[in-house]
Scaffold this motif. Sequence first.
Motif, PDB file in Angstrom:
ATOM      1  N   TYR A   9       0.900  -1.135   0.049  1.00  0.00           N
ATOM      2  CA  TYR A   9      -0.165   0.031   0.346  1.00  0.00           C
ATOM      3  C   TYR A   9       0.875   1.227   0.022  1.00  0.00           C
ATOM      4  N   TYR A  10       0.331   2.258  -0.219  1.00  0.00           N
ATOM      5  CA  TYR A  10       0.728   3.641  -0.156  1.00  0.00           C
ATOM      6  C   TYR A  10      -0.352   4.427   0.763  1.00  0.00           C
ATOM      7  N   SER A  11       0.260   5.055   1.759  1.00  0.00           N
ATOM      8  CA  SER A  11      -0.679   5.732   2.668  1.00  0.00           C
ATOM      9  C   SER A  11       0.098   7.258   3.034  1.00  0.00           C
ATOM     10  N   ARG A  12      -0.933   8.327   2.646  1.00  0.00           N
ATOM     11  CA  ARG A  12      -0.420   9.520   2.871  1.00  0.00           C
ATOM     12  C   ARG A  12      -0.607  10.062   4.377  1.00  0.00           C
ATOM     13  N   ASN A  13      -1.651   9.852   4.782  1.00  0.00           N
ATOM     14  CA  ASN A  13      -2.447  10.212   5.955  1.00  0.00           C
ATOM     15  C   ASN A  13      -2.512   9.189   7.042  1.00  0.00           C
ATOM     16  N   GLY A  14      -2.323   8.068   6.887  1.00  0.00           N
ATOM     17  CA  GLY A  14      -2.412   6.884   7.815  1.00  0.00           C
ATOM     18  C   GLY A  14      -3.700   6.152   7.611  1.00  0.00           C
ATOM     19  N   HIS A  15      -4.744   6.505   6.667  1.00  0.00           N
ATOM     20  CA  HIS A  15      -5.871   5.888   6.890  1.00  0.00           C
ATOM     21  C   HIS A  15      -5.584   4.495   6.260  1.00  0.00           C
ATOM     22  N   VAL A  16      -5.088   4.531   5.053  1.00  0.00           N
ATOM     23  CA  VAL A  16      -4.973   3.347   4.262  1.00  0.00           C
ATOM     24  C   VAL A  16      -3.685   2.345   4.927  1.00  0.00           C
ATOM     25  N   ALA A  17      -2.982   2.975   5.767  1.00  0.00           N
ATOM     26  CA  ALA A  17      -2.004   2.074   6.335  1.00  0.00           C
ATOM     27  C   ALA A  17      -2.735   1.491   7.608  1.00  0.00           C
ATOM     28  N   GLU A  18      -3.838   2.053   8.239  1.00  0.00           N
ATOM     29  CA  GLU A  18      -4.808   1.516   9.205  1.00  0.00           C
ATOM     30  C   GLU A  18      -5.589   0.151   8.638  1.00  0.00           C
ATOM     31  N   MET A  19      -6.014   0.672   7.498  1.00  0.00           N
ATOM     32  CA  MET A  19      -6.810  -0.434   6.732  1.00  0.00           C
ATOM     33  C   MET A  19      -5.880  -1.864   6.448  1.00  0.00           C
ATOM     34  N   ALA A  20      -4.689  -1.365   5.988  1.00  0.00           N
ATOM     35  CA  ALA A  20      -3.652  -2.374   5.723  1.00  0.00           C
ATOM     36  C   ALA A  20      -3.667  -3.341   7.066  1.00  0.00           C
ATOM     37  N   ASP A  21      -3.463  -2.695   8.227  1.00  0.00           N
ATOM     38  CA  ASP A  21      -3.267  -3.510   9.339  1.00  0.00           C
ATOM     39  C   ASP A  21      -4.690  -4.408   9.670  1.00  0.00           C
ATOM     40  N   PHE A  22      -5.858  -3.944   9.595  1.00  0.00           N
ATOM     41  CA  PHE A  22      -6.994  -4.791   9.707  1.00  0.00           C
ATOM     42  C   PHE A  22      -6.995  -5.847   8.663  1.00  0.00           C
ATOM     43  N   LEU A  23      -6.569  -5.592   7.474  1.00  0.00           N
ATOM     44  CA  LEU A  23      -6.679  -6.580   6.325  1.00  0.00           C
ATOM     45  C   LEU A  23      -5.755  -7.688   6.890  1.00  0.00           C
ATOM     46  N   GLY A  24      -4.455  -7.321   7.247  1.00  0.00           N
ATOM     47  CA  GLY A  24      -3.383  -8.154   7.724  1.00  0.00           C
ATOM     48  C   GLY A  24      -3.898  -9.284   8.720  1.00  0.00           C
ATOM     49  N   ARG A  25      -4.781  -8.576   9.913  1.00  0.00           N
ATOM     50  CA  ARG A  25      -5.207  -9.300  10.767  1.00  0.00           C
ATOM     51  C   ARG A  25      -6.283 -10.329  10.073  1.00  0.00           C
ATOM     52  N   GLY A  26      -6.824 -10.061   9.196  1.00  0.00           N
ATOM     53  CA  GLY A  26      -7.859 -10.858   8.395  1.00  0.00           C
ATOM     54  C   GLY A  26      -7.218 -12.098   7.781  1.00  0.00           C
ATOM     55  N   VAL A  27      -5.999 -11.623   7.235  1.00  0.00           N
ATOM     56  CA  VAL A  27      -4.969 -12.868   6.718  1.00  0.00           C
ATOM     57  C   VAL A  27      -4.654 -13.845   7.768  1.00  0.00           C
ATOM     58  N   GLU A  28      -4.101 -13.258   8.811  1.00  0.00           N
ATOM     59  CA  GLU A  28      -3.404 -13.954   9.684  1.00  0.00           C
ATOM     60  C   GLU A  28      -4.281 -14.745  10.771  1.00  0.00           C
ATOM     61  N   LEU A  37       2.983  -6.848   5.529  1.00  0.00           N
ATOM     62  CA  LEU A  37       2.758  -5.538   5.169  1.00  0.00           C
ATOM     63  C   LEU A  37       4.047  -4.822   4.607  1.00  0.00           C
ATOM     64  N   ARG A  38       3.735  -4.287   3.337  1.00  0.00           N
ATOM     65  CA  ARG A  38       4.730  -3.230   2.864  1.00  0.00           C
ATOM     66  C   ARG A  38       4.048  -2.050   2.144  1.00  0.00           C
ATOM     67  N   THR A  39       5.043  -0.990   2.285  1.00  0.00           N
ATOM     68  CA  THR A  39       4.668   0.452   1.395  1.00  0.00           C
ATOM     69  C   THR A  39       5.528   0.702   0.558  1.00  0.00           C
ATOM     70  N   VAL A  40       5.275   1.852  -0.112  1.00  0.00           N
ATOM     71  CA  VAL A  40       6.144   2.334  -1.223  1.00  0.00           C
ATOM     72  C   VAL A  40       6.635   3.839  -0.808  1.00  0.00           C
ATOM     73  N   PRO A  41       7.614   4.368  -1.319  1.00  0.00           N
ATOM     74  CA  PRO A  41       7.983   5.589  -0.783  1.00  0.00           C
ATOM     75  C   PRO A  41       7.358   6.720  -1.623  1.00  0.00           C
ATOM     76  N   ALA A  42       7.046   7.811  -0.994  1.00  0.00           N
ATOM     77  CA  ALA A  42       6.520   9.074  -1.956  1.00  0.00           C
ATOM     78  C   ALA A  42       7.396   9.428  -3.011  1.00  0.00           C
ATOM     79  N   ILE A  43       6.888  10.017  -4.098  1.00  0.00           N
ATOM     80  CA  ILE A  43       7.755  10.309  -5.089  1.00  0.00           C
ATOM     81  C   ILE A  43       7.353  11.668  -5.433  1.00  0.00           C
TER      82      ILE A  43
END
Length: 198
Positions: A9-28, A37-43
């Motif tokens: 994911y890419y997250s600018r203000n933290g909302h997508v990162a929080e979603m990624a956390d809940f998605l990860g919990r579902g996976v596990e 969980l992995r992100t990409v740098p801003a450009i």
Amino acid sequence: MQPYVLVLYYSRNGHVAEMADFLGRGVESVGGIEARLRTVPAISPVTEQTEPSVPESGAIYATLDDLKHCSGLLLGSPTRFGNMAAPLKYFLDTTTSIWLSGALENKPAGVFTSTGSLHGGQESTLLSMMTPLLHHGMVITGLPYSNSELSATTTGGTPYGSSHWAGTQGDKALSEDEKNLCYAQGKRLATLALALIH
């Protein structure tokens, strides 16, 4: 090596990162597979990386090997004019070698997003993120309506994938429906990934 679902994911203000956390919990929540969980740098506008090589906090940056060896993929981005954000698109544009090798063919994938406005392009963003995954030969999965939150939500949540309504000031926390849909999507993707491995 234990199979894993890459939550990229890419997250600018933290909302997508929080979603990624809940998605990860579902996976596990599914035995025999883990969430990575992995992100990409801003450009910058001239498509140069503007972040340090190692993030100061949160998920580390994805490598092509993270993507190549995953058993499933959950791809997330905030909405930018009804499309994915440039940093995520930039990363996907570097995946030609993986495409040529066919390494992602027949692996399940799903998408998720966050928008500032309720009708700010959630579904078009999710659809736009599916396009490169289809080119990679991935099996696209969404959220079925057996998830009752899809019919009850007054915030985010679509059959195309999890979504969040952050508000124009980015001040809205994930609703319980949004959290539950993220969890359900992660669980479904992990279950499908294991089924396709076997």
